[in-house]
Design a protein around this motif. Structure first.
Motif, short mmCIF file in Angstrom:
data_model
loop_
_atom_site.label_atom_id
_atom_site.label_comp_id
_atom_site.label_asym_id
_atom_site.label_seq_id
_atom_site.Cartn_x
_atom_site.Cartn_y
_atom_site.Cartn_z
N LEU A 49 0.83 -1.20 0.00
CA LEU A 49 0.00 0.00 0.00
C LEU A 49 0.87 1.26 0.00
O LEU A 49 0.55 2.25 -0.66
CB LEU A 49 -0.94 0.00 1.21
N GLY A 50 1.96 1.21 0.77
CA GLY A 50 2.87 2.35 0.78
C GLY A 50 3.53 2.57 -0.56
O GLY A 50 3.67 3.71 -1.03
N ARG A 51 3.93 1.47 -1.21
CA ARG A 51 4.57 1.59 -2.53
C ARG A 51 3.60 2.12 -3.58
O ARG A 51 4.01 2.75 -4.55
CB ARG A 51 5.11 0.23 -2.97
N LEU A 52 2.31 1.82 -3.38
CA LEU A 52 1.31 2.30 -4.32
C LEU A 52 0.98 3.77 -4.10
O LEU A 52 0.19 4.35 -4.86
CB LEU A 52 0.02 1.47 -4.19
N GLY A 53 1.55 4.35 -3.06
CA GLY A 53 1.33 5.77 -2.80
C GLY A 53 0.10 6.06 -2.00
O GLY A 53 -0.36 7.21 -1.95
N GLY A 260 -7.12 0.43 3.05
CA GLY A 260 -6.54 -0.79 2.50
C GLY A 260 -6.32 -1.84 3.57
O GLY A 260 -6.60 -3.03 3.36
N LEU A 261 -5.83 -1.42 4.73
CA LEU A 261 -5.62 -2.37 5.81
C LEU A 261 -6.94 -2.91 6.35
O LEU A 261 -7.04 -4.08 6.73
CB LEU A 261 -4.82 -1.70 6.94
N LEU A 262 -7.96 -2.04 6.40
CA LEU A 262 -9.27 -2.51 6.83
C LEU A 262 -9.80 -3.58 5.88
O LEU A 262 -10.37 -4.59 6.30
CB LEU A 262 -10.25 -1.34 6.92
N LEU A 263 -9.61 -3.36 4.59
CA LEU A 263 -10.03 -4.36 3.61
C LEU A 263 -9.27 -5.67 3.79
O LEU A 263 -9.84 -6.77 3.69
CB LEU A 263 -9.83 -3.83 2.19
N TRP A 264 -7.98 -5.56 4.08
CA TRP A 264 -7.19 -6.76 4.33
C TRP A 264 -7.68 -7.48 5.58
O TRP A 264 -7.80 -8.71 5.59
CB TRP A 264 -5.72 -6.39 4.46
#
Length: 638
Positions: A49-53, A260-264
């Protein structure tokens, strides 16, 4: 921390399913490996997620994107995180004390067993998992002796793990696990959900804690009725999963690492719900449907109102809505245990629909006394939510669950009834528990509403605002606790405690039968099968001794060989067909009991006439006896 129960259930479930394919047994090391993999995957997701900005965001900022959802940090921005979390943990600890005390009253002693039909199966599944060294839900159904089969087995795998790790018996392990589920996992998830929906006020958290111990239908009913321990476990996971879904849908427009983390986490939690019991997913779908529709409306509305909305755009919105309803409907049908055509074979209604509506309003079930304390708070919360125009979707969710309960409890059998409630076997007890679970956040909100009303009255009496607020909160919570515990919980606990026993008069397995069963592994060789009428307690020969039993449950699937042994084993000396069946199934011993038969008068009790009179039948040698319980070696087929 509120999501720990749901995530840990998934780690347990997935580890148990995958372990046999990797050549791993069911033990703490397997769970540790599964946990480490989950942690590493979570770290990887954060990195990607960090790499995706995707930028990071805190809960308070993300909550501002929420449509009717308050993040756990939204109302507590002026307090330190440490104080806020300490308050939540104190609330959970309070609930743990209340519920743990009541569950100990239900179980009474560590080794007592719920003398109910479903518990025959549940405790035998635990032994089966120990025997095959696997906690997989894909093979748990193999305990019936018809080959590996699926059964939602997370509860059983946890109990097997505890029993193997500690060396204590299965009954002690089962009761201990149930106390952890009811007294810790359940209030932890309830407090978390209340915080997400209604904010971080201490009164909300303590209100949820006290309310989690105040309903008879959950957690107490599910360790009484059935017993349905997998459902008991699964229902403890619904509220934290609902809170997670609410956070995701409430923040759907924010493209952040937090979302994103919530989705994970949602992806991580779903297997646990499904494999603990699929109807927990159905309950979750009921909860989130109004929020999903609200989010869809908020998404579609601006696009359709815009001047530049094209026909293609409108069609796209419509197709998205149709696809969503299609996925919902498909999941609703797929998670049902029985097809709609089997509607006449499930649980029947027990009251009129008007009476069922009355039970919803009075937060009770099963013709029990009205639960006025919780009923007042739920109604107060409903009125407040309608007035405040916030979190109305959750009130709609509660009303949907109430509708399902009314159908199960008070509407005659029909395909429609079973389409709606068949995921719960049309069983009002399961839906009463689900409704009680969903009522807890509302009761917490209602406690805050009533306390605020009292505090305003105290301020008019010139009592300082802070003191008045504290007094009002204490009065409301104390009243909720005292009234609910005396009028609602105490009768439910007393009723449940009647199921748990181990004495000479126990309904299924008596102390004499237990003493005999404990000798069997020294007498019966490994690989030999023991026949016995499961209704007289002999089905628990397997749980106690580990020796295979021909009829491991009162609802064991019959085969021609099993049928002839059930009907004619006592004629083995003169009936060659009996010996053929005995040799085919490796039946070398039989156990009988002259004590109580479970559910006397049930016609299924009489399906085993061949297992009576073995002391006088030729071809049977008595090798052990304790009281009226006897073990025979079958010599007629030697």
């Amino acid at each position: 921390m509120g999501l720990s129960g749901a995530v840990s259930a998934s780690i347990l479930a997935v580890s148990a399913v995958v372990a046999p394919f990797l050549g791993l047994g069911w033990n703490p090391l397997t769970v540790i490996i599964g946990t480490l993999i989950a942690v590493l995957l979570t770290v990887l997701v954060r990195f990607v997620l960090g790499r995706l900005g995707w930028p990071a965001t805190d809960d308070a900022a993300a909550a501002r994107h929420s449509a009717g959802v308050r993040s756990a940090g939204s109302s507590g921005s002026r307090r330190s995180i440490a104080v806020r979390e300490a308050t939540g943990l104190a609330a959970v600890a309070l609930a743990a004390g209340f519920i743990g005390w009541r569950l100990i009253q239900v179980f009474q002693l560590p080794g007592l067993i719920s003398q109910t039909a479903d518990n025959i199966f549940h405790l035998n599944v635990v032994r089966y998992m120990q025997e095959i060294d696997s906690g997989s839900a894909l093979t748990a159904g193999g305990v019936q002796g018809a080959g590996a089969g699926f059964y939602p087995g997370v509860w059983h795998s946890v109990v097997a793990l505890v029993a193997d790790t500690t060396g204590v018996g299965i009954p002690e392990s089962a009761n201990s696990v149930n106390i952890v589920i009811g007294a810790i996992l359940w209030p932890l998830g309830a407090v978390f959900c209340a915080r997400v929906l209604f904010g971080n006020r201490p009164l909300i958290m303590f209100g949820a804690a006290v309310a989690s111990s105040a309903f008879s239908a959950y957690p107490y009913l599910l360790v009484d009725w059935g017993v349905i321990y997998p459902n008991f476990y699964a229902m403890s996971l619904v509220l934290p999963a609902a809170a997670l879904g609410a956070l995701i849908l409430g923040q759907a427009k924010s493209r952040t690492a937090g979302v994103g983390l919530l989705l994970w986490l949602a992806l991580l939690a779903c297997p646990g719900l499904a494999l603990t019991h699929p109807n927990s997913l159905l309950t979750l779908m009921v909860v989130l449907l109004p929020l999903a529709l609200t989010a869809y409306t908020c998404w579609v509305g601006p696009g359709l109102r815009g001047a530049g909305a094209s026909g293609r755009t409108r069609i796209g919105y419509a197709l998205a809505g149709i696809a969503g309803l299609g996925v919902f409907s498909a999941a609703w049908v797929a998670l049902r245990p029985l097809p709609v055509s089997d509607f006449a074979n499930t649980w029947q209604p027990y009251e009129t629909s008007a009476q069922a509506v009355g039970e919803v309003l009075l937060t009770t079930h099963g013709n029990l006394d009205a639960a006025y304390a919780t009923a007042i708070l739920v109604v107060a919360a409903a009125a407040a939510l309608l007035r405040e125009k916030t979190v109305r979707w959750y009130l709609a969710s509660y009303l949907l669950a109430a509708l399902l309960f009314v159908f199960a409890a008070g509407v005659e059998n029909s395909p429609l009834r079973t389409f709606l409630t068949g995921g719960w076997y049309d069983d009002q007890n399961r839906l009463a528990a689900a409704l009680a679970v969903l009522a807890v956040p509302l009761a917490a909100k209602g406690a805050a509403v009533v306390a605020d009303f009292l505090a305003r009255g105290l301020r008019r009496m010139r009592i300082p605002a802070r003191a008045g607020t504290a007094v009002a909160a204490v009065v409301v919570l104390a009243a909720l606790f005292l009234i609910s515990q005396d009028a609602t919980v105490r009768p439910a606990v007393q009723q449940a405690a009647k199921r748990y026993s181990l004495d000479p008069e126990s309904d299924i397995m008596s102390t004499n039968e237990l003493a005999l069963f404990e000798e069997i592994d020294d007498i019966v060789p490994e690989g030999a099968t023991v026949a016995g009428n499961p209704w007289d307690g002999s089905a628990w020969v397997y749980m106690v001794s580990g020796r295979t039993v021909l009829f491991p449950h009162v609802q064991t699937t019959m085969t021609p060989e099993r049928e002839i042994i059930a009907s004619s084993l006592n004629t083995a000396a003169s009936n060659p067909e009996v010996c053929e069946a005995v040799e085919e199934l490796d039946v070398e011993y039989a156990v009988t009991s002259g004590e109580l038969i479970y559910l006397p008068g049930n016609p299924q009790n009489e399906m085993y006439p061949g297992l009576t009179g073995l002391d006088t039948a030729p071809g049977f040698e008595k090798v052990a006896e304790v009281g009226a319980a006897s073990l025979f070696r079958i010599t007629a087929c030697d």
